[in-house]
Design an enzyme around this catalytic site. Structure first.
Site, PDB file in Angstrom:
ATOM      1  N   HIS A  52       0.876  -1.172   0.000  1.00 58.22           N
ATOM      2  CA  HIS A  52       0.000   0.000   0.000  1.00 58.22           C
ATOM      3  C   HIS A  52       0.917   1.226   0.000  1.00 58.22           C
ATOM      4  O   HIS A  52       2.014   1.184   0.558  1.00 58.22           O
ATOM      5  CB  HIS A  52      -0.832  -0.047   1.290  1.00 58.22           C
ATOM      6  CG  HIS A  52      -1.905   0.987   1.392  1.00 58.22           C
ATOM      7  ND1 HIS A  52      -1.643   2.289   1.731  1.00 58.22           N
ATOM      8  CD2 HIS A  52      -3.238   0.904   1.216  1.00 58.22           C
ATOM      9  CE1 HIS A  52      -2.775   2.965   1.764  1.00 58.22           C
ATOM     10  NE2 HIS A  52      -3.763   2.149   1.442  1.00 58.22           N
ATOM     11  N   ASP A 107       3.233  -4.194   8.275  1.00 56.14           N
ATOM     12  CA  ASP A 107       2.011  -3.422   8.053  1.00 56.14           C
ATOM     13  C   ASP A 107       0.848  -4.402   8.216  1.00 56.14           C
ATOM     14  O   ASP A 107       0.592  -5.231   7.338  1.00 56.14           O
ATOM     15  CB  ASP A 107       2.054  -2.817   6.645  1.00 56.14           C
ATOM     16  CG  ASP A 107       0.728  -2.175   6.242  1.00 56.14           C
ATOM     17  OD1 ASP A 107      -0.259  -2.315   6.980  1.00 56.14           O
ATOM     18  OD2 ASP A 107       0.691  -1.547   5.171  1.00 56.14           O
ATOM     19  N   GLN A 113      -4.396  -4.970   7.219  1.00 54.00           N
ATOM     20  CA  GLN A 113      -5.440  -5.901   6.780  1.00 54.00           C
ATOM     21  C   GLN A 113      -5.446  -7.208   7.575  1.00 54.00           C
ATOM     22  O   GLN A 113      -6.226  -8.109   7.259  1.00 54.00           O
ATOM     23  CB  GLN A 113      -5.279  -6.225   5.279  1.00 54.00           C
ATOM     24  CG  GLN A 113      -5.430  -5.024   4.368  1.00 54.00           C
ATOM     25  CD  GLN A 113      -6.825  -4.404   4.424  1.00 54.00           C
ATOM     26  OE1 GLN A 113      -7.789  -5.031   4.875  1.00 54.00           O
ATOM     27  NE2 GLN A 113      -6.947  -3.166   3.977  1.00 54.00           N
ATOM     28  N   LYS A 132     -10.246  -0.253  10.776  1.00 53.45           N
ATOM     29  CA  LYS A 132     -10.470  -1.408   9.898  1.00 53.45           C
ATOM     30  C   LYS A 132     -10.849  -2.643  10.719  1.00 53.45           C
ATOM     31  O   LYS A 132     -10.966  -3.743  10.184  1.00 53.45           O
ATOM     32  CB  LYS A 132      -9.216  -1.704   9.080  1.00 53.45           C
ATOM     33  CG  LYS A 132      -8.886  -0.624   8.058  1.00 53.45           C
ATOM     34  CD  LYS A 132      -7.668  -1.024   7.260  1.00 53.45           C
ATOM     35  CE  LYS A 132      -7.008   0.136   6.561  1.00 53.45           C
ATOM     36  NZ  LYS A 132      -7.679   0.593   5.362  1.00 53.45           N
ATOM     37  N   CYS A 190      -4.719   2.357  -3.672  1.00 51.91           N
ATOM     38  CA  CYS A 190      -3.471   2.860  -3.081  1.00 51.91           C
ATOM     39  C   CYS A 190      -2.336   1.847  -3.262  1.00 51.91           C
ATOM     40  O   CYS A 190      -1.484   1.694  -2.368  1.00 51.91           O
ATOM     41  CB  CYS A 190      -3.632   3.207  -1.599  1.00 51.91           C
ATOM     42  SG  CYS A 190      -4.868   4.431  -1.298  1.00 51.91           S
TER      43      CYS A 190
HETATM   44  N1  PMP Z   1      -1.614  -0.565   4.620  1.00 54.07           N
HETATM   45  C1  PMP Z   1      -2.550  -1.348   4.104  1.00 54.07           C
HETATM   46  C2  PMP Z   1      -2.199  -2.758   3.707  1.00 54.07           C
HETATM   47  C3  PMP Z   1      -3.864  -0.873   3.964  1.00 54.07           C
HETATM   48  O1  PMP Z   1      -4.800  -1.661   3.457  1.00 54.07           O
HETATM   49  C4  PMP Z   1      -4.161   0.448   4.376  1.00 54.07           C
HETATM   50  C5  PMP Z   1      -5.562   1.016   4.215  1.00 54.07           C
HETATM   51  N2  PMP Z   1      -6.211   0.680   3.050  1.00 54.07           N
HETATM   52  C6  PMP Z   1      -3.136   1.225   4.920  1.00 54.07           C
HETATM   53  C7  PMP Z   1      -1.877   0.688   5.019  1.00 54.07           C
HETATM   54  C8  PMP Z   1      -3.380   2.622   5.395  1.00 54.07           C
HETATM   55  O2  PMP Z   1      -4.269   2.633   6.465  1.00 54.07           O
HETATM   56  P1  PMP Z   1      -4.827   4.024   7.053  1.00 54.07           P
HETATM   57  O3  PMP Z   1      -5.409   4.756   5.882  1.00 54.07           O
HETATM   58  O4  PMP Z   1      -5.843   3.609   8.052  1.00 54.07           O
HETATM   59  O5  PMP Z   1      -3.688   4.751   7.640  1.00 54.07           O
END
Ligand code: PMP
Length: 406
Positions: free
Chosen positions: A122, A199, A202, A225, A363
């Protein structure tokens, strides 16, 4: 389609999420819905306890502080960290990763060093490292991938470990839904004294997380999430490492003493929580963790796998769509392209049928570029979704095809 039996009382659970009556919500990877007890904890705090933390000696201040610190203990317990000093409240995964990137780079990254990431990340786990690389004249180094996008574990030992200062990889891909082989990265990295950031955006709240068993050095995740409030997140860091990092932001609560021209800093975790934190958010996140633990994180994970299996079987015979990830064992996330319908058109059509999916690059542009597609459609499931919602999705997809083919 045949209904699979589930061990979770899903229909009872769905009553905790009133919003689920308004649409089929298949955009859980972007943010999950919130149960009533989390929503109520927010208004209860504002009605009965609202005060700042760690500074006021009046009763409300003490009560707010106790609740905030209780939430930290719940997080510690949820991910099995050794101590509450290792739990830093942030505004989300992005904030947590930026904290590590900035503070770690300040201390440990110099010209000529490299940072290990993957092309599956991401943007939140790529762009902060790009910024650091350009600031410090360091480079990014990428985990070699096989054709099926899994880590090429045999090639890992050939990486230039002598230049790598930190590895930052995602646990579950937000596009492919596959659980990456983080165990292999962690063991190779530790073999070369390189710390690893995971990270877990998910995976936290989706599969059991035990930072001690994982042996990761940093773990970043978002509260929103996993049934918690928006604007909440956590950074777990190994105490020994966090102690060595300089503060990320300056301000109230992160100091020990301040003089005209210098300051000394507070102990962990306050050193990294400058200013008034999102107190009510942290309390709501603690409630969300209680909620998930009551249902059982293993039961939640099993439920997501059961639903994923159902989704896979319900859609694999549709010739007009191609999934980016073909493995049967994805964790509730399915990204795909349709031979004729653009992802945005499809998402808009499904929205007219009250089905919320995501369309775009999610993203993760480098991953989409690698696959030579500009965008994809994404269905992301959580434990409160049902088999009949998946059936509705399939029917609506067939309707969309009839609509766009004429
Ligand atoms: N890493 C991953 C794998 C994600 O799926 C996401 C959110 N889609 C993020 C980072 C970023 O999370 P946040 O927008 O809550 O900071």
């Amino acid at each position: 389609m045949e209904q699979l039996t589930s061990v979770l009382p899903v229909h009872t659970i769905r009553k905790d999420f009133p919003i689920l009556d308004t649409c089929v919500y298949f955009d859980n990877a972007a943010t999950s819905q919130k149960p009533v007890e989390v929503i109520n904890s927010i208004s209860n705090f504002y009605k009965n306890t609202n005060a700042n933390v760690h500074r006021s000696i009046h009763r409300l201040g003490e009560k707010a502080t106790a609740k905030y610190e209780d939430a930290r203990e719940r997080v510690r317990n949820f991910i099995n960290a050794r101590s509450v000093q290792e739990i830093i409240f942030t505004s989300g995964t992005t904030d947590s990763i930026n904290l590590v990137a900035s503070a770690f780079a300040e201390k440990f990254i110099n010209e000529g060093d490299s940072i290990l990431v993957t092309e599956l990340e991401h943007h939140s786990n790529l762009v902060p490292w790009q910024l650091i690389a350009s600031r410090k004249k360091a480079t990014l180094c990428f985990v070699p991938l096989r054709d099926d996008l899994s880590y090429d574990t045999e090639a890992l030992e050939k990486l230039p470990w002598h230049t790598i200062k930190i590895a930052a990889v995602s646990h579950i891909s937000n596009v492919l839904g596959i659980e990456n082989n983080i165990k292999s990265i962690i063991s190779h990295a530790h073999g070369h004294d390189v710390p690893v950031l995971i990270d877990a955006a998910q995976s936290a709240g989706h599969i059991p997380i035990d930072v001690q068993a994982m042996d990761c050095d940093f773990l970043a995740f978002s509260g929103h999430k996993m049934c918690g409030p928006l604007g909440t997140g956590v950074l777990y860091g190994r105490e020994r490492l966090l102690e060595q990092l300089p503060p990320y932001r300056g301000g109230g609560d992160m100091i020990h003493s301040v003089w005209k021209d210098k300051s000394s800093y507070a102990h962990l975790p306050c050193k990294f929580e400058a200013g008034t934190p999102n107190i009510v958010g942290a309390i709501g996140l603690g409630k969300a963790m209680n909620y998930l633990s009551r249902i059982g994180i293993t039961a939640i994970s099993d439920r997501i796998y059961t639903l994923s299996d159902y989704f896979y079987k319900a859609t694999r015979d549709i010739d007009s769509i191609q999934f980016l990830e073909t493995s049967e064992k994805t964790h509730g996330i399915f990204s795909f392209v349709h031979k004729i319908i653009h992802p945005h058109d499809l998402a808009q059509y499904l929205d007219s049928r009250e089905i919320a999916i995501r369309a775009g690059h999610h993203c993760a542009q480098p991953l989409h570029r690698m696959l030579k597609i500009p965008a994809s459609a994404r269905v992301s499931l959580y434990f409160y979704n049902t088999e009949s919602e998946i059936d509705c999705f399939r029917t609506a997809l067939e309707e969309a095809e009839r609509f766009f083919y004429v």
